[in-house]
Design a protein around this motif. Structure first.
Motif, PDB file in Angstrom:
ATOM      1  N   PRO A 108       0.816  -1.217   0.000  1.00 29.93           N
ATOM      2  CA  PRO A 108       0.000   0.000   0.000  1.00 29.93           C
ATOM      3  C   PRO A 108       0.853   1.272   0.000  1.00 29.93           C
ATOM      4  N   LYS A 112       2.232   1.779  -3.513  1.00 28.49           N
ATOM      5  CA  LYS A 112       1.205   2.282  -4.431  1.00 28.49           C
ATOM      6  C   LYS A 112       0.856   3.732  -4.140  1.00 28.49           C
ATOM      7  N   GLN A 113       0.956   4.139  -2.903  1.00 32.65           N
ATOM      8  CA  GLN A 113       0.719   5.536  -2.559  1.00 32.65           C
ATOM      9  C   GLN A 113       1.763   6.431  -3.228  1.00 32.65           C
ATOM     10  N   ALA A 146       1.000   6.507  -7.021  1.00 33.10           N
ATOM     11  CA  ALA A 146      -0.175   7.343  -7.292  1.00 33.10           C
ATOM     12  C   ALA A 146       0.174   8.829  -7.202  1.00 33.10           C
ATOM     13  N   VAL A 155      -4.369   0.137  -8.569  1.00 34.07           N
ATOM     14  CA  VAL A 155      -5.600  -0.465  -8.103  1.00 34.07           C
ATOM     15  C   VAL A 155      -5.837  -0.063  -6.648  1.00 34.07           C
ATOM     16  N   GLN A 156      -7.108   0.144  -6.269  1.00 33.25           N
ATOM     17  CA  GLN A 156      -7.420   0.555  -4.902  1.00 33.25           C
ATOM     18  C   GLN A 156      -6.914  -0.491  -3.921  1.00 33.25           C
ATOM     19  N   THR A 157      -6.083  -0.046  -2.979  1.00 29.16           N
ATOM     20  CA  THR A 157      -5.411  -0.959  -2.059  1.00 29.16           C
ATOM     21  C   THR A 157      -5.428  -0.396  -0.650  1.00 29.16           C
ATOM     22  N   ARG A 158      -5.702  -1.279   0.327  1.00 23.21           N
ATOM     23  CA  ARG A 158      -5.654  -0.865   1.731  1.00 23.21           C
ATOM     24  C   ARG A 158      -4.829  -1.869   2.530  1.00 23.21           C
ATOM     25  N   HIS A 206     -12.038  -4.004   5.438  1.00 24.62           N
ATOM     26  CA  HIS A 206     -11.601  -3.264   4.255  1.00 24.62           C
ATOM     27  C   HIS A 206     -12.191  -3.868   2.990  1.00 24.62           C
ATOM     28  N   ILE A 212     -14.314  -1.848   0.200  1.00 19.19           N
ATOM     29  CA  ILE A 212     -13.858  -1.734  -1.197  1.00 19.19           C
ATOM     30  C   ILE A 212     -14.907  -2.288  -2.145  1.00 19.19           C
ATOM     31  N   GLN A 227      -7.065  -5.482  -1.946  1.00 18.20           N
ATOM     32  CA  GLN A 227      -7.256  -4.635  -3.116  1.00 18.20           C
ATOM     33  C   GLN A 227      -8.398  -5.148  -3.974  1.00 18.20           C
ATOM     34  N   SER A 228      -9.015  -4.212  -4.685  1.00 15.31           N
ATOM     35  CA  SER A 228     -10.133  -4.604  -5.541  1.00 15.31           C
ATOM     36  C   SER A 228      -9.615  -5.413  -6.718  1.00 15.31           C
TER      37      SER A 228
END
Length: 898
Positions: A494, A497-498, A501, A508-511, A522, A526, A584-585
């Motif tokens: 995460p 990816k931050q 971005a 991809v949306q990630t937590r 989470h 998501i 992540q989605s």
């Protein structure tokens, strides 16, 4: 240290041989014999306390007893004696030495200092330059200088050969002499304690006796210096390299796919390409390519038209072309129609163009004329096999004038021996590249194609300013600093990816979740389906331990997957620490290609960028290419096209083409990230999915270390220095003073067109009506590590920027003296613009630590003389009767105007 005092090495008037001897098979005896028998016209001075005379020459007992300082000293004495000899030579006034002695790096004095370090320390106060130690020596055939212990001499010629290997020196020397190949300079670098590739390339780039530079390289040092010197040399003349050490065993284990894939040889390959040089893989290719490139015209592509009087040779040439990734030209309808008029009905009706074995000389001429007009071909290969119908020499006499005057490259292959010897000689005398076999001719064509492709990349100078917004850059830096402050060197997925971005790379949306319960929460937020991955600083590849589960459809599936991962990790890697889970989605892009984009840090060249086919089998497929940052769209696209996966990015069958521009933008964003955040040591995006809708990063890994300097400092190529841009008000309107960029070319042509003839003559000492393509490249595509050109620019009413003036300065490789020039648009003279530009140039030179600025102008250029005087320049006699020199000492001088 660079070219200073190298003239004494390559053009000595006197040479001392220290350690000269008559002892059989000794280095001292061999060097003295080579010096005496080589025909050197200067003074030869043997030095050895054991002899009074040697080879009819007076011998001096020591350096301190020499009556005057020799220009060059050749040292072949034991290691422990070398530092003191260098000290004495420096004090006497000698400024160049060749140290043949080996072992200086291993023998130490009582204080633990090596003889090599002591030697360099002794040379430094006197700026005494040293070739070696542990080298074979130097040969300059033009002046009869054989300052070596090589077993044979070199023939005079126009090629310079530089080698790090002593064995290659003697082997190539013997090989070349047997083939009648001559040299301008023949240089053995040895250990390169002082003089290295960068120094020699800088010297040879401006050496009028050298037309091409050939290098045998094992390793480079001082990457920025090497790249600047290599780019300067490659701009001036063909520069070719054999690089040893191609085996992949040298690659080190790394914390990323990129680190494992990017072996040292790949990095050198990228550096050689980026410098505009050509890499070859054998000694024969090295010399063949030098001859080919010396005769080649500029060429844009790799599309070859083949004409032959027999089908077999045409097929052989085609096979060789495709095997070397060249392309057969697709002949246009117009060309095919023209050939139908010229050739018998039985001709091949395609490329290769088989003109049939009974072809008279005129059919060759007509066919060649048609192919030279074909816009779909970049070059033509002429192949002839001897027949009893028309003598080969008659064909050569008819065709040679056509080829000699051709607007593009024509390469020739005369198949056979005695029967085509006269034809081959006619072509060679006409300066036409001629080969014995179709395969050799195709290799020559591909060398030209690759060389000119590399030359075009040489001209690219990308910007240094990242495209991401400042706030986003700050966010990325904060993430990196937070990880380092926590004592970690690997970012979690995460976190990685931050960072991506923040630089505009779609992710991809990630937590991040610290527990199974948090992972479930989470996932629900998501939206299902989701992917779950472990977060562990001890696991490089998560799938190896079952640390990745995809397509989890509900909360129960997420919980079960998390528990299973924990269990498998304890079983397979009991010592690994589990910090949590990445949720992540799931991305549904069925047409997407899996790519890898990565960064690793090379020990010599600093950060390098990798692109290729991604996925879990990335090391197995090994489909990747390497480039040096910084990148722009041209360089990024070149990086992509050098991989096999690039072909799959195009449309095929029912699959839509991927967005290659989006892939290239990602590569540029990664380049910006590397330049801006020096702490990044390794980075992986694998896979990066690419389809017609763009790209998205599914997985990311970043390793960081404490930085020792800026991101720009660690790059092998200095990027565009955006920090030097300055906006001011001038005549009530905004004006920008900034470094020139390659894309300023069109405005520069327009600017040149608005200069009066006298202004051009004052600036260039010659009359010019227009800028040639090479002139434009020289003025706008500069090496910011060696030179600077500031332009004054402002937008016109139509919004297009216009160039109003240029101030240029070129520093010597030692950064001691810099030569300046300045020119303002003719209709804007006398309005203070020249003062603004000159002041910025002076302040820049001060910031770079340059000692003095010098220039020269026509004596009645009163405007420049008055401007220079205003800023503290003093006038000195110029190089001609009608010129005046200018000099500003920066250490003492201070600008008196702004």
């Amino acid at each position: 240290m660079s070219v200073r005092n190298l003239k004494h090495l390559f053009e000595p008037r006197s040479v001392a041989v220290i350690g000269a001897s008559i002892r059989p098979h000794s280095v001292g005896a061999t060097v003295l014999q080579n010096m005496v028998s080589g025909g050197f016209e200067g003074e030869i001075i043997p030095v050895n306390p054991k002899y009074d005379t040697l080879a009819g020459l007076k011998v001096y007992s020591s350096v301190s007893h020499l009556p005057s300082a020799p220009d060059l000293a050749i040292i072949c004495t034991p290691p422990s004696t070398v530092p003191e000899i260098i000290k004495d030579l420096g004090a006497l006034g000698t400024r160049a030495a060749i140290v043949l002695t080996a072992g200086l790096g291993t023998i130490k004095d009582l204080r633990g200092r090596t003889m090599k370090d002591l030697m360099l320390a002794a040379a430094k106060p006197h700026l005494l330059r040293i070739l070696g130690p542990n080298c074979v020596g130097l040969l300059v055939p033009k002046i009869g200088l054989n300052a070596s212990f090589a077993h044979t001499s070199a023939l005079p010629g126009k090629i310079a050969f530089v080698s790090q290997s002593g064995a290659m020196v003697t082997g190539v020397l013997d090989w070349a002499r047997s083939r009648g190949i001559g040299f301008s300079k023949f240089i053995s670098l040895g250990d390169s304690a002082d003089i290295d590739f960068g120094d020699v390339l800088d010297y040879l780039a401006s050496d009028s006796d050298t037309q091409a530079i050939l290098m045998y390289m094992e390793a480079a040092s001082a990457a920025r210096k090497f790249m600047s010197a290599a780019r300067a040399a490659a701009r001036a003349k063909p520069t070719l390299v054999i690089k040893a050490g191609r085996a992949p065993e040298g690659a080190k284990a790394a914390a990323s796919h990129t680190g494992a894939l990017a072996g040292a040889d790949d990095v050198y390959d990228a550096a050689i390409r980026r410098a505009g040089m050509l890499r070859v893989y054998s000694t024969t290719d090295l010399f063949d390519a030098a001859e080919t490139l010396a005769r080649a015209r500029p060429m844009k592509g790799d599309r070859l038209a083949i004409m032959t009087n027999g089908g077999g040779p045409g097929v052989m040439a085609t096979d060789a072309l495709i095997a070397q990734q060249g392309r057969l030209a697709n002949l246009s309808e117009q060309a095919l129609a023209k050939l139908d008029e010229i050739l018998p009905g039985t001709w091949s009706h395609g490329n290769p163009v088989d003109i049939i074995g009974d072809a008279p000389a005129q059919r060759y001429v007509d066919t060649l004329g048609a192919l030279l007009q074909e816009p779909e071909a970049d070059a033509t290969l002429f192949i002839h096999a001897p027949t009893a119908i028309v003598p080969s020499a008659e064909i050569a006499q008819a065709v040679a004038p056509v080829i000699k005057d051709a607007p593009r490259n024509v390469l020739a292959c005369w198949l056979g021996g005695d029967s085509v010897a006269q034809a081959r000689a006619i072509f060679s005398d006409a300066g036409i590249a001629t080969y014995d076999t179709p395969e050799e001719a195709v290799r020559g064509f591909m060398q030209i194609a690759e060389y000119h492709r590399n030359q075009s990349l040489l001209m690219e100078v990308p910007p240094s300013v990242p495209h991401a917004a400042q706030d986003d850059r700050d966010e990325a830096r904060e993430v990196v600093q937070r990880v380092l402050a926590a004592g970690r060197n690997m970012l979690s997925e995460p976190e990685a990816k931050q960072v991506l971005a923040a630089y505009g790379i779609p992710v991809v949306q990630t937590r991040s979740a610290r527990s199974v319960e948090e992972a479930v929460q989470h996932a629900a937020e998501i939206g299902f389906p989701v992917a779950l991955k472990i977060i562990s600083p001890d696991i490089t590849h998560k799938s190896d331990v079952g640390g990745v589960v995809l397509d989890l459809a509900d909360e129960a599936a997420v919980a079960a997957a998390a528990v299973g991962m924990n269990r498998r990790l304890r079983e397979l890697r009991p010592g690994a620490k589990l910090q949590g889970f990445s949720v992540q989605s799931m991305v549904r892009r069925p047409e997407a290609r899996e790519l890898i984009v990565g960064v690793t840090t090379d020990a010599v060249f600093g950060p390098v960028i990798l692109f290729g086919q991604g996925g879990i089998a990335v090391e197995v497929t090994a489909d990747h290419a390497i480039a040096l940052p910084p990148l722009n769209m041209v360089l990024a696209r070149d990086l992509v096209t050098r991989t096999r996966i690039s072909r799959l990015l195009a449309a095929y069958r029912n699959l839509e083409a991927a967005d290659v521009d989006a892939v290239c933008r990602t590569l540029i964003q990664i380049s910006d990230l590397v330049v801006d955040i020096p702490e990044i040591a390794e980075l992986d995006i694998n896979p990066l999915l690419a389809d017609g809708n763009g790209v998205i990063a599914l997985d990311a890994r970043i390793r960081v270390v404490r930085a020792r300097g800026s991101g720009v400092d660690r790059l092998a190529i200095r990027p565009y220095p955006g920090e030097l841009e300055e906006q001011i008000a001038w005549q009530g309107r905004p004006l920008v003073l900034r470094p020139i960029r390659p894309e300023d070319g069109p405005q520069h042509v327009e600017f040149f067109g608005m200069l009066e003839p006298d202004d051009i003559r004052y600036r260039m000492f010659i009359s010019m009506r227009s800028l040639s393509k090479s002139d434009l490249a020289r003025f706008t595509q500069i090496d910011y590590d060696r030179e600077m050109a500031f332009i004054a620019t402002r937008p016109r009413e139509d919004g297009v920027s216009e160039t109003l003036g240029v101030a240029r300065v070129i520093a010597d490789p030692d950064n001691i003296s810099a030569e300046f020039a300045i020119i303002v648009r003719s209709d804007l003279k006398g309005k203070g613009l020249g003062g603004l530009l000159l002041n910025k140039l002076i302040e820049y030179c001060r910031s770079r630590g340059i000692h003095e600025i010098v220039g020269e102008t026509i004596s009645h250029n009163h405007g420049l003389l008055m401007l220079a005087k205003k800023f503290g320049f003093v006038t000195i006699p110029g190089g001609g009767s009608d010129t005046t020199g200018l000099r500003l000492e920066l250490v003492a001088a201070r600008a008196s105007a702004s």
